[in-house]
Design a protein around this motif. Sequence first.
Motif, PDB file in Angstrom:
ATOM      1  N   ASP A   6       0.781  -1.310  -0.106  1.00  0.00           N
ATOM      2  CA  ASP A   6      -0.131   0.032  -0.030  1.00  0.00           C
ATOM      3  C   ASP A   6       0.911   1.336  -0.069  1.00  0.00           C
ATOM      4  O   ASP A   6       0.450   2.578  -0.605  1.00  0.00           O
ATOM      5  CB  ASP A   6      -0.962   0.087   1.251  1.00  0.00           C
ATOM      6  N   ASP A   7       2.290   1.082   0.450  1.00  0.00           N
ATOM      7  CA  ASP A   7       2.739   2.156   0.348  1.00  0.00           C
ATOM      8  C   ASP A   7       3.338   2.638  -1.033  1.00  0.00           C
ATOM      9  O   ASP A   7       4.185   3.629  -0.927  1.00  0.00           O
ATOM     10  CB  ASP A   7       3.903   2.311   1.291  1.00  0.00           C
ATOM     11  N   ARG A   9       2.036   3.592  -3.635  1.00  0.00           N
ATOM     12  CA  ARG A   9       0.747   4.075  -4.525  1.00  0.00           C
ATOM     13  C   ARG A   9       1.523   4.986  -5.727  1.00  0.00           C
ATOM     14  O   ARG A   9       0.666   4.879  -6.778  1.00  0.00           O
ATOM     15  CB  ARG A   9      -0.043   4.851  -3.708  1.00  0.00           C
TER      16      ARG A   9
END
Length: 125
Positions: A6-7, A9
Motif C-alpha cells: 500500500d505504500d 501508491r
Amino acid sequence: MYFAIDDLRGEALEFTQREKKEDFEAAHPECSLVTDIEVVGTLRKSGVDVYLSGEIRTELFVTCTRCLEPFKFPVKCMVTARYVPQSEPDKEHAEVELDASDIEIEYYDDGRVDITQSVCDQILL
C-alpha cells in the motif's frame, strides 16, 4: 526488510534501509558480517508486480581460500529483483517447469514485500 504494498501508491518508493548485522543471517559458514547492512533503493509497482533496484553496502569477514588467512571484504553491489504475488496454496506444491527468467522472481504475500532474501543472495554472490 519489509515494505507494505500500500505504500507503493505513486510511481516509486525511494528508501534507505539499515539492518543490524545481528538481525541478518548470512547463512554461509566461511563468512560473517562485520558491519550493518545498508540498502539504498527504489521499489516500483507495475500492476501486481513490484520491482526492486538498489545498492547494498556492508563489510564481510571472510577466509582466503588460498592462504586460509581471515580478512575484511567490503561489499558494494547492486541488487535487482521482481516480486509477484504468492500463488494459491493448493498450487504451491505442484510440480512446475522453470525457465531462465523464473530464477529472478521472488514472491510476496500478506500485502508486503520482503527484500531480505534478495539482499542476502546478492551479498553472498
